[in-house]
Design an enzyme around this catalytic site. Structure first.
Site: not given
Length: 718
Positions: A645, A219, A83
Site C-alpha cells: 500500500s 487513495d 489509508h
C-alpha cells in the site's frame, strides 16, 4: 521476410514474458533484468538499485513500518495512500475540524502538521550475509539449538557490521531460512502531514469497494520528511528543514494503455507461496472461515453504531477499516484459491517434486518431507484453530478483552519478575491507556463482545473450552460484564490499578471482565500454545528443508523468488484487464464517470463532494484529463500484497504513473498462489492525484514543487 520472422519472435517473447514474483532489488541483474526489458522496460537494473549512485530505491521508504511511500520532490515531499496516513489524519481530526470528512491541505510549510511517532525508513545498502549467519549451525542436531545459534549470529552481525552513527542494521531471513540479508537503513522521525483529500475521495467506496474492481478511489495522502541542518535524521524540531532525498520520482502524464510496462517497488508484508497443499487446505477449509465469521460479526455491530452517530464514526473509523481490510481479503483469498484450483496445482507440484527427489537419489534427505507435512498439519489443526480464535476474539476485535489481556500480562510479570517490574509496567500501562479510551465506546464494545463470545464458545475446540464459557447466555453475560467491570472507562481502570501489587491483583481477580479474559488466556497458554509451538517448530524445520530442496532440484532458469517479509522488493508486469468469471471481462481503466455512476447523496461510502461534482459537470480537468474523461484508477499484473500500500507504480522509464493501493478480490490469493490470469494490483492514476491537488484543493504550492513530464505532442504529417 527475415525482418518479419524477427518481429514475430519479438512479439512472442513480449507476450510470453514472465510476470509475478517479489524480487530483491540488489539481485535483479540477469534473468529479471532480461524479463523486464522483454516487457518493455527502458532503464537498467543499476538504475533501480545502486550503492554508488542515486537510484530508484533511494526514493522508496518504508512508511510507518506497515506501508510504502515515495519521494516526489527535492524538498522531502512524500506520497502514500490515504489509508496509510489515516491514523495520522484522524489524530488531528475533531468534530469541529474534521479532516477525515473535509480533507486537509497545507498551503505553506508553516501549516504542515507534525505527527507523534510517525517515521519513514530508507534503504542505504543491501548485503548477503548467509554464510556468517549459518556459521556453526549445521553441526547442531536440535532445531531449537539451531534457531538459538542463528539468532546469536544475527545479533553479533547486527551489532558489528559497519554503518554510520545515524544508521541502523537489520538482518532478515529469506527462502525460509536458506538465505540471510543485511539491510543498512536510515530512519526519519519528523514527518508532517501536508495534504489529504476528504474521505469521500480518499476512501470512496469504503468497505463495499475494498478489494474489488472496478475501483474509483483517490487513495492518497501527502506528507513531508524533515531532517536536521545536515540532512540527517532527527527527532521533531521546529528548526528542522525539509529533507533533500538522494532521488525523487518525476511524474509522467503520458497516456497509459493496455500492455504498457509497469513496475511496483515497496515493502510487501508476508506471503506463503511455498506452503504444502496440506497447509493451504487447512487455510481454505478451517482457519479462514473461522476468522471471517468473527470479523463479520464485529463489523456489523460497529457499522450499525457508526451510521447513527458521527462521534462514534470518528472514534471507530480507523479501527473499522483495519478490521474490514483482512476480513474481506480472507473471503476473496478463499474464493480465489478455490477458483484457481490452487490445492490441486500444489498437489501436482508435490507429485513432480517427489519424482525429482527419486531421480536425484535424494530419498534419504528429502523423501519423507511431504508425509511429515501431512501428519503435522493434521496434528496441529485444532491448536491452529484455537490460536486464531484467541487472537481474533480476545486480542484484536473485543476491546475490553484486549485491555484485560494487558492486565493479564501485568499479573504474569509480577509472578515472574517481581514488584519493581510490576510497578514499571503498571505505570506505563496507565499512561498509555489514555489514548485507547479516547476512541473506546463501551456500548459498541458490549454488543461486539456479545456476538464474539458466542462464536468463541461455538467454534473453539470443545476439549480446550474454559468451563465458565460453556453453555453461556451471551446476552446475560455481556450485560453482567459491562455493567460491573472496571475496564469500561479510563477513570475506572485507573482506580482498579491504584494501590500496592497485592491490592491491585486482588481487585483485578474480582473483576468480571478480568475473570473472562483470564480463563481464555489460561486455556490458551496452558493447553494450546505449548503444543502449537512444538508442532509449528517441526513445520518450520521442514519448510526450510523443503525450500532448500526446491532450490536445489529446480533448473537454474526456474523463477523462484523469496516470500515477502517486509523488505524492499520489485515486482513487474503489464497494465491488463482480466476475466473474473464466465461472460465477464473487466477493462483495466476507470474514470470519474464511474464515481458519478456510484454517487449516492449522503451515503456513508458513496457520497461525493459538491466541488468534485461541479468540476465533473464542467469537464474542468486542467492538464490531467484525456479525451474528455478524467482517469481515476488502473490495474496491472504486478504481484503485490499488504505492505505494498502506497507503493509507486512506475513506467518503463522509472517515472511515477500511479500509486498502488489494493488488489482485485479474486486475486488476493496471490499471497499463497499467484496466477497471472486473475491476480491484479489496483493503482490510483497519478493524473487523478494531481487533478485533486490542483483543481479540487487549489494547492498550487504542491504542484509547483513537483517535476511533471507532460505528454509529448506528436508531429502531424503534412
Amino acid at each position: 521476410m527475415k525482418f518479419l520472422r524477427l518481429l514475430i519472435l519479438f512479439l512472442f517473447i513480449q507476450s510470453h514474458a514472465q510476470q509475478g514474483g517479489m524480487w530483491i532489488p540488489s539481485l535483479l541483474k540477469g534473468m529479471n533484468e532480461t524479463e523486464m526489458k522483454n516487457l518493455g522496460m527502458k532503464i537498467s537494473a543499476e538504475d533501480i538499485y545502486s550503492v554508488n549512485k542515486s537510484s530508484l530505491k533511494d526514493a522508496v521508504p518504508h512508511f510507518d513500518g506497515g506501508c510504502t511511500a515515495e519521494m516526489i520532490s527535492n524538498k522531502g515531499l512524500l506520497l502514500t495512500n490515504h489509508h496509510c496516513g489515516f491514523d495520522n489524519i484522524q489524530s488531528h481530526s475533531t468534530v469541529e475540524h474534521d479532516y477525515l470528512t473535509d480533507g486537509f491541505w497545507a498551503y505553506s510549510l508553516e501549516e504542515e502538521l507534525p505527527n507523534k511517532d510517525l517515521f519513514v525508513r530508507f534503504i542505504v545498502r543491501i548485503e548477503d550475509v548467509t554464510t556468517k549467519v549459518l556459521e556453526g549451525v549445521a553441526s547442531l542436531s536440535n532445531e531449537s539449538d539451531k534457531q538459538r545459534k542463528i539468532q546469536e549470529n544475527i545479533s553479533n552481525l547486527t551489532n558489528s557490521s559497519p554503518k554510520e552513527s545515524w544508521q541502523e542494521n537489520s538482518i532478515k531471513t529469506f527462502y525460509d531460512g536458506n538465505q540471510y540479508i543485511l539491510f543498512v537503513t536510515e530512519t526519519f522521525k519528523d514527518v508532517r502531514l501536508v495534504g489529504a483529500p476528504p474521505s469521500s475521495i480518499g476512501k470512496f467506496g469504503s468497505d463495499t469497494d475494498n478489494w474489488v474492481w472496478p475501483r474509483h478511489t483517490g487513495d492518497f495522502s501527502l506528507f513531508r520528511v524533515y531532517a536536521d541542518k545536515n540532512n540527517k535524521p532527527a527527532e521533531y524540531s521546529k528548526d528542522n528543514v525539509p529533507y533533500v532525498p538522494k532521488h525523487f520520482f518525476p511524474i509522467s502524464l503520458e497516456s497509459l494503455k493496455e500492455n504498457d510496462f509497469t513496475m511496483v517497488m515497496g515493502y510487501p508484508g508476508r506471503t506463503q507461496e511455498y506452503l504444502p497443499s496440506f497447509a493451504v487446505e487447512q487455510i481454505v477449509n478451517t482457519l479462514n472461515p473461522a476468522k471471517i465469521e468473527v470479523r463479520d460479526a464485529a463489523l456489523k455491530v460497529q457499522d450499525g453504531f457508526m451510521r447513527k452517530d458521527k462521534a462514534i464514526k470518528i472514534q471507530y473509523a480507523s479501527k473499522y477499516a483495519s478490521v474490514a481490510n483482512y476480513w474481506k481479503k480472507w473471503i476473496g483469498e478463499t474464493k480465489g484459491l478455490k477458483k484457481s484450483n490452487a490445492i490441486a496445482i500444489k498437489q501436482k507440484f508435490e507429485k513432480e517434486f517427489q519424482e525429482k527427489v527419486a531421480k536425484a537419489g535424494k530419498q534419504a534427505e528429502y523423501g519423507n518431507l511431504l508425509s511429515e507435512f501431512e501428519k503435522n498439519y493434521s496434528d496441529i489443526n485444532d491448536y491452529a484453530l484455537a490460536r486464531d480464535l484467541f487472537s481474533e476474539v480476545a486480542l484484536r476485535n473485543t476491546e475490553l478483552l484486549s485491555v484485560g489481556y494487558k492486565l493479564y500480562q501485568l499479573e504474569q510479570i509480577l509472578n515472574t519478575k517481581g514488584e519493581q517490574s510490576f510497578n514499571d509496567r503498571r505505570n506505563n500501562l496507565v499512561n498509555g491507556l489514555g489514548d485507547f479510551y479516547k476512541d473506546f465506546n463501551s456500548n459498541v464494545d458490549e454488543k461486539v463482545f456479545e456476538q464474539l463470545i458466542t462464536i468463541y464458545s461455538k467454534l473453539y475446540p470443545s476439549q480446550f473450552l474454559p468451563e465458565n464459557l460453556k453453555n453461556i447466555d451471551a446476552e446475560k453475560l455481556s450485560k453482567e460484564v459491562y455493567s460491573n467491570s472496571k475496564f469500561v472507562s479510563y477513570d475506572k481502570i485507573k482506580e482498579l490499578l491504584t494501590g500496592d501489587s497485592k491490592t491491585v491483583i486482588a481487585n483485578m481477580n474480582n473483576d468480571k471482565g478480568y475473570q473472562i479474559i483470564k480463563a481464555i488466556a489460561d486455556s490458551y497458554f496452558n493447553q494450546i500454545a505449548p503444543k502449537y509451538d512444538e508442532i509449528n517448530l517441526k513445520n518450520t524445520a521442514l519448510q526450510r528443508t523443503y525450500m532448500k530442496a526446491i532450490l536445489e532440484l529446480s533448473p537454474k532458469s526456474a523463477r523462484i523468488f523469496p516470500d515477502a517479509n517486509s523488505t524492499l522488493r520489485v515486482t513487474y508486469g503489464k497494465i491488463k484487464g482480466y476475466k473474473p468469471s464466465d461472460a465477464v471481462y473487466y477493462e483495466p481503466f476507470t474514470s470519474l464517470d464511474g464515481v458519478m455512476e456510484k454517487y449516492i447523496p449522503g451515503d456513508y461510502e458513496f457520497d461525493v463532494p459538491q466541488k468534485l461534482i461541479t468540476l465533473y459537470n464542467n469537464k474542468d480537468y486542467g492538464n490531467y484529463g484525456v479525451n474528455g474523461k478524467m482517469p481515476v484508477c488502473f490495474i496491472a499484473t504486478n504481484h503485490t500484497t499488504g505492505g505494498n500500500s502506497g507503493s509507486p507504480a512506475l513506467d518503463k522509464n522509472g517515472n511515477l504513473i500511479g500509486l498502488n493501493f489494493d488488489r482485485v478480490w479474486e486475486g488476493t490469493m496471490s499471497d499463497i498462489y499467484y496466477s497471472p490470469d486473475i491476480c491484479r494490483n489496483i493503482m490510483v492514476d497519478v493524473r487523478y492525484i494531481l487533478f485533486i491537488i490542483d483543481k479540487y484543493a487549489n494547492a498550487k504550492n504542491i504542484i509547483n514543487e513537483l517535476k511533471i513530464n507532460y505528454p509529448t505532442k506528436k508531429k502531424t504529417k503534412k
